[in-house]
Write a protein that holds these residues in place. Structure first.
Motif, PDB file in Angstrom:
ATOM      1  N   VAL A 281      22.047  37.024  47.907  1.00  0.00           N
ATOM      2  CA  VAL A 281      20.794  37.091  47.163  1.00  0.00           C
ATOM      3  C   VAL A 281      19.737  37.867  47.933  1.00  0.00           C
ATOM      4  N   GLU A 282      19.657  37.647  49.249  1.00  0.00           N
ATOM      5  CA  GLU A 282      18.597  38.284  50.045  1.00  0.00           C
ATOM      6  C   GLU A 282      18.777  39.792  50.140  1.00  0.00           C
ATOM      7  N   SER A 283      19.985  40.242  50.380  1.00  0.00           N
ATOM      8  CA  SER A 283      20.211  41.657  50.665  1.00  0.00           C
ATOM      9  C   SER A 283      20.877  42.417  49.527  1.00  0.00           C
ATOM     10  N   GLY A 284      21.623  41.718  48.662  1.00  0.00           N
ATOM     11  CA  GLY A 284      22.407  42.390  47.632  1.00  0.00           C
ATOM     12  C   GLY A 284      23.781  42.793  48.098  1.00  0.00           C
ATOM     13  N   GLY A 285      24.099  42.622  49.389  1.00  0.00           N
ATOM     14  CA  GLY A 285      25.417  42.983  49.904  1.00  0.00           C
ATOM     15  C   GLY A 285      26.501  42.062  49.384  1.00  0.00           C
ATOM     16  N   LEU A 286      27.701  42.607  49.168  1.00  0.00           N
ATOM     17  CA  LEU A 286      28.799  41.816  48.633  1.00  0.00           C
ATOM     18  C   LEU A 286      29.602  41.199  49.761  1.00  0.00           C
ATOM     19  N   LEU A 287      29.798  39.874  49.698  1.00  0.00           N
ATOM     20  CA  LEU A 287      30.477  39.131  50.754  1.00  0.00           C
ATOM     21  C   LEU A 287      31.924  38.820  50.409  1.00  0.00           C
ATOM     22  N   LEU A 288      32.192  38.538  49.124  1.00  0.00           N
ATOM     23  CA  LEU A 288      33.524  38.128  48.677  1.00  0.00           C
ATOM     24  C   LEU A 288      33.789  38.733  47.303  1.00  0.00           C
ATOM     25  N   ALA A 289      35.080  38.873  46.955  1.00  0.00           N
ATOM     26  CA  ALA A 289      35.441  39.326  45.610  1.00  0.00           C
ATOM     27  C   ALA A 289      36.827  38.814  45.264  1.00  0.00           C
ATOM     28  N   GLU A 290      37.036  38.559  43.967  1.00  0.00           N
ATOM     29  CA  GLU A 290      38.338  38.164  43.439  1.00  0.00           C
ATOM     30  C   GLU A 290      38.663  39.075  42.260  1.00  0.00           C
ATOM     31  N   ALA A 291      39.881  39.626  42.242  1.00  0.00           N
ATOM     32  CA  ALA A 291      40.322  40.503  41.154  1.00  0.00           C
ATOM     33  C   ALA A 291      41.462  39.831  40.396  1.00  0.00           C
ATOM     34  N   TYR A 292      41.386  39.863  39.056  1.00  0.00           N
ATOM     35  CA  TYR A 292      42.355  39.209  38.192  1.00  0.00           C
ATOM     36  C   TYR A 292      43.137  40.251  37.387  1.00  0.00           C
ATOM     37  N   ASP A 293      44.419  39.991  37.148  1.00  0.00           N
ATOM     38  CA  ASP A 293      45.260  40.941  36.423  1.00  0.00           C
ATOM     39  C   ASP A 293      45.043  40.838  34.914  1.00  0.00           C
ATOM     40  N   SER A 294      45.829  41.598  34.147  1.00  0.00           N
ATOM     41  CA  SER A 294      45.650  41.652  32.696  1.00  0.00           C
ATOM     42  C   SER A 294      45.977  40.334  32.012  1.00  0.00           C
ATOM     43  N   ARG A 295      46.685  39.435  32.701  1.00  0.00           N
ATOM     44  CA  ARG A 295      46.997  38.107  32.152  1.00  0.00           C
ATOM     45  C   ARG A 295      45.962  37.067  32.556  1.00  0.00           C
ATOM     46  N   GLY A 296      44.952  37.490  33.328  1.00  0.00           N
ATOM     47  CA  GLY A 296      43.936  36.567  33.794  1.00  0.00           C
ATOM     48  C   GLY A 296      44.315  35.811  35.046  1.00  0.00           C
ATOM     49  N   LYS A 297      45.406  36.218  35.711  1.00  0.00           N
ATOM     50  CA  LYS A 297      45.863  35.570  36.939  1.00  0.00           C
ATOM     51  C   LYS A 297      45.246  36.248  38.158  1.00  0.00           C
ATOM     52  N   LEU A 298      44.886  35.439  39.166  1.00  0.00           N
ATOM     53  CA  LEU A 298      44.325  35.991  40.392  1.00  0.00           C
ATOM     54  C   LEU A 298      45.321  36.939  41.049  1.00  0.00           C
ATOM     55  N   LEU A 299      44.868  38.150  41.368  1.00  0.00           N
ATOM     56  CA  LEU A 299      45.732  39.161  41.971  1.00  0.00           C
ATOM     57  C   LEU A 299      45.335  39.459  43.420  1.00  0.00           C
ATOM     58  N   LYS A 300      44.044  39.722  43.662  1.00  0.00           N
ATOM     59  CA  LYS A 300      43.590  40.084  45.007  1.00  0.00           C
ATOM     60  C   LYS A 300      42.328  39.319  45.370  1.00  0.00           C
ATOM     61  N   GLU A 301      42.185  39.069  46.672  1.00  0.00           N
ATOM     62  CA  GLU A 301      40.980  38.461  47.226  1.00  0.00           C
ATOM     63  C   GLU A 301      40.460  39.340  48.361  1.00  0.00           C
ATOM     64  N   PHE A 302      39.150  39.593  48.376  1.00  0.00           N
ATOM     65  CA  PHE A 302      38.520  40.390  49.421  1.00  0.00           C
ATOM     66  C   PHE A 302      37.466  39.553  50.127  1.00  0.00           C
ATOM     67  N   ALA A 303      37.327  39.738  51.445  1.00  0.00           N
ATOM     68  CA  ALA A 303      36.287  39.045  52.206  1.00  0.00           C
ATOM     69  C   ALA A 303      35.893  39.851  53.436  1.00  0.00           C
ATOM     70  N   VAL A 304      34.598  39.803  53.764  1.00  0.00           N
ATOM     71  CA  VAL A 304      34.118  40.298  55.058  1.00  0.00           C
ATOM     72  C   VAL A 304      34.317  39.170  56.061  1.00  0.00           C
ATOM     73  N   ASN A 305      35.087  39.417  57.123  1.00  0.00           N
ATOM     74  CA  ASN A 305      35.429  38.362  58.084  1.00  0.00           C
ATOM     75  C   ASN A 305      34.479  38.284  59.271  1.00  0.00           C
ATOM     76  N   SER A 306      34.009  39.429  59.774  1.00  0.00           N
ATOM     77  CA  SER A 306      33.132  39.382  60.955  1.00  0.00           C
ATOM     78  C   SER A 306      32.241  40.609  60.992  1.00  0.00           C
ATOM     79  N   MET A 307      31.059  40.421  61.623  1.00  0.00           N
ATOM     80  CA  MET A 307      30.092  41.496  61.762  1.00  0.00           C
ATOM     81  C   MET A 307      29.504  41.471  63.168  1.00  0.00           C
ATOM     82  N   LYS A 308      28.883  42.581  63.557  1.00  0.00           N
ATOM     83  CA  LYS A 308      28.262  42.691  64.877  1.00  0.00           C
ATOM     84  C   LYS A 308      26.954  43.458  64.729  1.00  0.00           C
ATOM     85  N   LYS A 309      25.929  43.012  65.437  1.00  0.00           N
ATOM     86  CA  LYS A 309      24.641  43.687  65.388  1.00  0.00           C
ATOM     87  C   LYS A 309      24.589  44.759  66.463  1.00  0.00           C
ATOM     88  N   VAL A 310      24.378  45.996  66.051  1.00  0.00           N
ATOM     89  CA  VAL A 310      24.333  47.140  66.958  1.00  0.00           C
ATOM     90  C   VAL A 310      23.067  47.933  66.656  1.00  0.00           C
TER      91      VAL A 310
END
Length: 257
Positions: A201-230
């Motif tokens: 909500v604060e930044s608008g950046g996407l943290l997680l996502a789930e993609a479903y196939d044409s049958r409505g079944k979960l196909l893929k999951e995406f996640a940001v696992n770690s970050m570093k401040k540089v």
């Protein structure tokens, strides 16, 4: 943790850290005034992720850590480059850049232009700068370096679908998130019918996502696992895509200095 609105989009094509604020506008997306509030807000969120180009050209390196359905693991180096012009920008992906005859490592590119659909390209291994367009079906099937990421995943194609809806607001990864539902009315064989995205909500950046196939079944999951401040900027160290149906997963690990 503070991220630019376009951070996850650029994370997926490996443009890390601050990319500037949202640019452009929602544009003419049909009779917007007739849309329900949840669809209007969903389109606004998707438009913000689509609209901002990178602030500067980048050249980055990292590794793909790929575990296939049998449990075998392999590491593949990759290079990423952006090219910015006054009218568009291109994200170029090269896996195993040291050289190979394996067709899985064909160079790939996504061309982005404000208010236009993505264009997907590939070049040949013998002629890495001889680019040719990919058809829509080819782009979905074309994986990056034989990984769980397709070139359309990297291009965030789901943000260009005609139906975008804000489903709810909830906590994920200890962050308040907008849950965006992107729906494809005609996904076709092997395509996604729906993608759920958790946007900070604060930044608008996407943290997680789930993609479903044409049958409505979960196909893929995406996640940001770690970050570093540089240098006062948050940069992604690792992100992951899991194909839950094939039981494979890919981690993108970045050289963060």
């Amino acid at each position: 943790m503070k991220l630019s609105r376009y951070c996850w989009a650029l994370c997926l094509w490996i443009g890390l850290g601050w990319m500037g604020g949202p640019g452009g506008s929602m544009g003419a997306r049909g009779a917007e005034s007739a849309l329900a509030p949840d669809y209007l807000e969903g389109e606004r969120l998707a438009a913000q992720l689509r609209a901002s180009p990178p602030a500067e050209e980048m050249n980055l390196k990292g590794r793909l850590n790929i575990r296939d359905a049998s449990g075998a693991v392999r590491d593949v180096p990759f290079e990423f480059r952006t090219v910015v012009t006054p009218t568009n920008w291109m994200a170029i992906y090269r896996s195993n850049p040291a050289g190979t005859n394996d067709a899985r490592h064909t160079p790939l590119a996504v061309v982005h232009a404000a208010g236009q659909p993505n264009a997907y390209w590939q070049s040949s291994l013998p002629q890495p700068n001889a680019w040719a367009p990919l058809e829509a079906g080819e782009a979905y099937e074309k994986s990056f370096g034989g990984s769980d990421f397709s070139i359309q995943d990297l291009g965030l194609e789901f943000l260009h679908w005609p139906q975008q809806r804000l489903v709810r607001v909830e906590m994920r990864k200890s962050r308040s998130c907008h849950v965006l539902e992107s729906t494809h009315p005609r996904p076709g064989t092997g395509g996604y019918s729906r993608v759920l995205s958790w946007l900070d909500v604060e930044s608008g950046g996407l943290l997680l996502a789930e993609a479903y196939d044409s049958r409505g079944k979960l196909l893929k999951e995406f996640a940001v696992n770690s970050m570093k401040k540089v240098d006062q900027r948050w940069q992604v160290q690792q992100m992951e895509m899991r194909n839950v149906q094939q039981r494979s997963r890919t981690r993108l690990e970045f050289e963060v200095k």
